[in-house]
Every structure is written in structure tokens, then in C-alpha cells.
Write an enzyme that holds these catalytic residues in place. Sequence first.
Site, PDB file in Angstrom:
ATOM      1  CG  ASP A  71      -1.895   1.152   1.201  1.00  0.00           C
ATOM      2  OD1 ASP A  71      -1.514   2.249   0.753  1.00  0.00           O
ATOM      3  OD2 ASP A  71      -3.045   0.963   1.597  1.00  0.00           O
ATOM      4  CG  HIS A  72       1.531   4.001  -3.344  1.00  0.00           C
ATOM      5  ND1 HIS A  72       0.421   3.502  -3.951  1.00  0.00           N
ATOM      6  CD2 HIS A  72       1.447   5.339  -3.457  1.00  0.00           C
ATOM      7  CE1 HIS A  72      -0.309   4.494  -4.412  1.00  0.00           C
ATOM      8  NE2 HIS A  72       0.284   5.631  -4.124  1.00  0.00           N
ATOM      9  CG  HIS A 126      -4.303   4.312  -0.808  1.00  0.00           C
ATOM     10  ND1 HIS A 126      -3.298   3.377  -0.774  1.00  0.00           N
ATOM     11  CD2 HIS A 126      -4.606   4.466  -2.129  1.00  0.00           C
ATOM     12  CE1 HIS A 126      -3.019   2.983  -2.002  1.00  0.00           C
ATOM     13  NE2 HIS A 126      -3.804   3.629  -2.843  1.00  0.00           N
TER      14      HIS A 126
HETATM   15  P1  NAP Z   1       0.833  -2.121 -17.205  1.00  0.00           P
HETATM   16  O1  NAP Z   1       1.548  -0.905 -17.615  1.00  0.00           O
HETATM   17  O2  NAP Z   1      -0.365  -2.571 -17.969  1.00  0.00           O
HETATM   18  O3  NAP Z   1       1.898  -3.318 -17.232  1.00  0.00           O
HETATM   19  C1  NAP Z   1       1.531  -4.673 -17.210  1.00  0.00           C
HETATM   20  C2  NAP Z   1       2.765  -5.529 -17.418  1.00  0.00           C
HETATM   21  O4  NAP Z   1       2.388  -6.897 -17.453  1.00  0.00           O
HETATM   22  C3  NAP Z   1       3.512  -5.236 -18.697  1.00  0.00           C
HETATM   23  O5  NAP Z   1       4.890  -5.320 -18.431  1.00  0.00           O
HETATM   24  C4  NAP Z   1       3.090  -6.388 -19.617  1.00  0.00           C
HETATM   25  O6  NAP Z   1       4.119  -6.570 -20.551  1.00  0.00           O
HETATM   26  C5  NAP Z   1       2.980  -7.518 -18.606  1.00  0.00           C
HETATM   27  N1  NAP Z   1       2.112  -8.622 -18.988  1.00  0.00           N
HETATM   28  C6  NAP Z   1       0.801  -8.573 -19.333  1.00  0.00           C
HETATM   29  N2  NAP Z   1       0.329  -9.811 -19.598  1.00  0.00           N
HETATM   30  C7  NAP Z   1       1.379 -10.670 -19.409  1.00  0.00           C
HETATM   31  C8  NAP Z   1       1.531 -12.079 -19.490  1.00  0.00           C
HETATM   32  N3  NAP Z   1       0.529 -12.907 -19.828  1.00  0.00           N
HETATM   33  N4  NAP Z   1       2.752 -12.615 -19.204  1.00  0.00           N
HETATM   34  C9  NAP Z   1       3.775 -11.813 -18.862  1.00  0.00           C
HETATM   35  N5  NAP Z   1       3.702 -10.478 -18.768  1.00  0.00           N
HETATM   36  C10 NAP Z   1       2.507  -9.916 -19.032  1.00  0.00           C
HETATM   37  O7  NAP Z   1       0.386  -2.094 -15.669  1.00  0.00           O
HETATM   38  P2  NAP Z   1       1.000  -1.182 -14.495  1.00  0.00           P
HETATM   39  O8  NAP Z   1       0.351   0.154 -14.531  1.00  0.00           O
HETATM   40  O9  NAP Z   1       2.482  -1.260 -14.534  1.00  0.00           O
HETATM   41  O10 NAP Z   1       0.403  -1.915 -13.197  1.00  0.00           O
HETATM   42  C11 NAP Z   1       0.936  -3.129 -12.709  1.00  0.00           C
HETATM   43  C12 NAP Z   1       0.315  -3.417 -11.339  1.00  0.00           C
HETATM   44  O11 NAP Z   1       0.633  -2.363 -10.454  1.00  0.00           O
HETATM   45  C13 NAP Z   1      -1.217  -3.503 -11.326  1.00  0.00           C
HETATM   46  O12 NAP Z   1      -1.594  -4.436 -10.353  1.00  0.00           O
HETATM   47  C14 NAP Z   1      -1.645  -2.107 -10.892  1.00  0.00           C
HETATM   48  O13 NAP Z   1      -2.914  -2.100 -10.281  1.00  0.00           O
HETATM   49  C15 NAP Z   1      -0.562  -1.795  -9.893  1.00  0.00           C
HETATM   50  N6  NAP Z   1      -0.337  -0.357  -9.688  1.00  0.00           N
HETATM   51  C16 NAP Z   1       0.137   0.433 -10.701  1.00  0.00           C
HETATM   52  C17 NAP Z   1       0.372   1.774 -10.471  1.00  0.00           C
HETATM   53  C18 NAP Z   1       0.941   2.680 -11.535  1.00  0.00           C
HETATM   54  O14 NAP Z   1       1.276   3.810 -11.194  1.00  0.00           O
HETATM   55  N7  NAP Z   1       1.059   2.241 -12.761  1.00  0.00           N
HETATM   56  C19 NAP Z   1       0.129   2.317  -9.212  1.00  0.00           C
HETATM   57  C20 NAP Z   1      -0.350   1.494  -8.193  1.00  0.00           C
HETATM   58  C21 NAP Z   1      -0.564   0.147  -8.448  1.00  0.00           C
HETATM   59  P3  NAP Z   1       3.985  -7.270 -21.994  1.00  0.00           P
HETATM   60  O15 NAP Z   1       2.837  -6.617 -22.692  1.00  0.00           O
HETATM   61  O16 NAP Z   1       5.326  -7.006 -22.618  1.00  0.00           O
HETATM   62  O17 NAP Z   1       3.750  -8.698 -21.697  1.00  0.00           O
END
Ligand code: NAP
Length: 500
Positions: free
Chosen positions: A180-181, A243
Site C-alpha cells: 500500500d504505497h 489507503h
Molecule cells: P501495465 O503498464 O499494464 O503493465 C503490465 C505488465 O504486465 C507489462 O509489463 C506487460 O508486458 C505484462 N504482462 C501482461 N500480460 C502478461 C503475461 N501474460 N505474461 C507476462 N507479462 C505480461 O500495468 P501497471 O500500470 O504497470 O500496473 C501493474 C500493477 O501495479 C497492477 O496491479 C496495478 O494495479 C498496480 N499499480 C500500478 C500503479 C501505476 O502507477 N502504474 C500504481 C499502483 C498500483 P507485456 O505486454 O510485454 O507482456
Amino acid sequence: MNSNDSSTSLIMIFGATGDLAKRKLYPSLYHLYKKGKLADHFAVIGTARRPWSHEEFRENIKDSIHSFVGADEQIDDFSSHFYYQPHDVTDSDSYIQLKTLAEELDTKYSLQGNRIFYLAMAPEFFGTIADHLKADGLTDTTGFKRLVIEKPFGHDLESAEQLNAQIRQSFPEEEIYRIDHYLGKAMVQNIEVIRFANAFFEPLWNNRYISNIQITSSEKLGVEERARYYETSGALRDMVQNHMLQMLALLAMEPPIRLTTDEIRSEKVKVFRALRPIEGNEVNEYFVRGQYGPGTIDKNEVVGYRDEMNVDPDSQTETFVAGKLMIDNFRWAGGVPFYIRTGKRMTTKSTKIVIQFKDIPMNLYNNNEQLQPNLLVIHIQPDEGITLHLNAKKSGQNMQTNPVKLNFSNEGSNGINTPEAYEKLLYDCLHGDATNFTHWDEVALSWKFVDKISEVWEQTNSEIPKYASGTMGPEEAEKLIENDGFFWWNLNDLDVENCD
Ligand code: NAP
């Protein structure tokens, strides 16, 4: 490099090509490296489906550091620790290749079998990855194993229980680090210090001296690119379940007998257990939801939520929640409301906590309109600090009072920005300190509380209340607090820069 408090580990990032990794994880690891808090004995394996080579991955790491840190000192040394393995997390065979690479790096960097598995991926994959890590032998090492999981942890209590049960087949609770950042933010961590390290707050921190506590986390941004996820979540699940309730627990908990992970978590759990449940027809008395319509933000016209990309034109998803929570324990019984408020497309970007003290028993200066209640304001973000609002005598001969604000700004005192939450949390995880990660008991109890509210909202046929973008939410949120004789403090007036 000073490596006294550095740590040895292989960090495996699932979702290494994604937004979170690029914007938060690589910059945080770079900061730790620069500060000597990552030993030379560390390596990172990034995995995702994209067919990148190690070199392409390292170029992406460098780009991320350029863009989000704006530096490139030691960047070649730093990025040389990064390796990439194309991998579909649903494909069993690719875990074998991952294991082989992990073992090679373990030997090359003398990593003592220590492994952190960071799941920066969509939640639907969390369980599958945890299963494979164990079944395919990636957890078969002599060192520590830690699984870091991003939010959301489930969609409601039932799905969270299923996910937890699945993950627990492969990792015991003490190896699971649920992020939980907000718990990594400097001023959230300061709540405990302000309360328990100052003689003059703790005696007043109860139902006799505090009239109400307001926790607001407002954003100016709309849903941006997150609509697909947000449509299934809404502000209640996205912000309140984690949060907002975590901040509330830190504000309301009893002093732990020791500052250990178990003792602190146990006190937070007691707060969640003491939350007055809100059932059925009481929901609308205690909680208000809203959805942003069109409006103006920073003099720019913006569209309403239903006109955003990937949003259902009839969406009932809430982008705003305000609530009144009561805690039925010895300290808070008798009516100290904890008001929470969070939303998108609001007037200001701000997370603040306002502790409002009760009025003095007899006002000797009651012909004086200036007498204000004492407030303690904890500024969480973007400004970080503490302000104490007092009344003092105006200069001159008469007894007129003047509100004065004693201000401490975290940024000003250091001259630099405090570290990003992810940097602190990664550091804690490397050192096995799970205090600022959420225990399953906290997650379960907060879902139990929130589920009652979402169940009622999902069954209601009435149209969701709207608020214009650029305002502080729907009228109903004002009424919620006004009914108790209070009002929401204006966050802009409380900003550190607006203090005397
Ligand atoms: P994102 O940009 O959509 O990234 C998803 C990642 O998963 C990509 O690297 C994608 O790469 C990979 N992926 C998808 N399907 C896959 C599969 N079948 N096998 C292997 N790799 C796969 O998502 P994100 O924003 O980074 O969020 C990631 C997590 O962090 C989520 O749970 C989100 O709720 C949480 N989060 C994110 C943020 C933020 O600021 N972004 C903040 C708080 C929490 P490829 O397409 O190359 O496979």
C-alpha cells in the site's frame, strides 16, 4: 560505496515492461543504488512477453532513469545488473528458463539464494505466478524468499480470500509483502511519531479533546488511461479500502507496546475490528458517492466521467466517496467522527489530515470572532509537513486574538524532496521489514467493512449524484458533515505555503 546497510538479493520483476516498473520501480532502485543501499551483490531479472534482449532492457532502464530521475551517474554500472527474460506468466515452460537464469545470476553475483518476486502485473495473474514459482522450483533456495504484491488485493472479501488462499499455498504470510504505497509516504510514517513521541499530543488524543478528524485525498486528474480497471473498481475500492482506511488506522490505533511489525499490525487490526459496521439502509446516512461531470480544471474545460475513453456512457461508477466512520472502543467511543473524502477531478491535488480539537470549556474571548478551534494538520502530499493552528494575542493594547500557525515543512527542513514511497518500501522489503506492508487480517477486515457499502450502492436504482469537475464533490458530502455541526476545512487555506 557504503554498503553497511545494503542488501544482497535477486529481484525478479514480473511486468518489467509496464508503467509501474518504469515510473516507480527502476527510479527507486537507482536511488537506492546511488545511496549505497543496494550492494554490488544484486541483480534484477525483468520479465514480460515482449521479446527484448538484455541490452534492449538495459536501454529501457536507462531511459526510465533519464526521464524520471533526470540523472545518469553510474547508470552503466547500475543497468549492467539488469537481465531480461521474455516470459508469458501463463506458460509453464518459461518458468524453467527463468529458474536457470536465476541460478546463473545467483552464482555470478553471490546472491546467497535470496529472492524477491515483485508482481507488477494485473491482479488476475497474482495467483498463477505464485503457484508456478513454487511448483517450478523458483522458491527452492536456501536464502530468503519474499513475494511483493501490488494492489488491488481482490475485488471484495470473497475474491481476496480466494487469492490469499491460493498465494498461501506457495508463500507463508510472513513472506508476503502487500504493497500500500501510502504506507511508504514520509508523512504517513510520521503519524505514529507525531502521536507517540510528543508528550503533548497523546494525552489529548481521545474522545475528550478531539471533536473530529478529517482525512481528504483529492486529485485534479480524471480517470486518464485507467478507465478499464476503474470501471470495475471505483473510488471506494481503489482508495477507501486500502489507503484511506490505512491512514485512519494509524490515527486511531493504541500505542504499540514495541515498534515491531507484529505489535504495530496488531494495533491496526484492533482499529478495524472496532469500526462500527454500517448496514443496509444506514449506508446512505454514513456514506456519500459521486461522479464527476464536465467542468473546469486550471481554466481548462474537461469532460465528465461518462465521456471519458472506455467508460460506459451510463456508468454508475463512483469517482468520489465521502464517509463518516465511528470507532467503538474506549478511546473514541461517545462520538468522535472520522470523516474521509477522496475523489478525482477535484479543486486541488492534496492529501491532508485535519485533527480538530474541541472548543475550550469557557470562551473568555467570546466577543471575538477570530477565535478558531485548534487544529493539527498533517500534510501528506504534495506538500509534506505539520501545522498547528493556535490562537494568540494580537499586538496592541486590547485582548483581541489572532489565529497563528506553527509550521514545519519536511521539504524545507531537508532542502530536498523526501524519498519516493516506493524507494522506502523496496528498501524495507530488502531488509525483511514488513511493518509498512499490509497483513492479511487488515486486508480482510477492511474488505468486510467496504463490502457492506458497495453491496448497497450496487443494488440501488437511483442515479449516482454528480459534481462538476473542479469542485470538492457533490452537495451531499457537505451535508454529511454539516448534519453533525462541522464543515470540511478548505484544503487550499491549510496549505503549508499559506501558513503565517
Ligand atoms: P501495465 O503498464 O499494464 O503493465 C503490465 C505488465 O504486465 C507489462 O509489463 C506487460 O508486458 C505484462 N504482462 C501482461 N500480460 C502478461 C503475461 N501474460 N505474461 C507476462 N507479462 C505480461 O500495468 P501497471 O500500470 O504497470 O500496473 C501493474 C500493477 O501495479 C497492477 O496491479 C496495478 O494495479 C498496480 N499499480 C500500478 C500503479 C501505476 O502507477 N502504474 C500504481 C499502483 C498500483 P507485456 O505486454 O510485454 O507482456
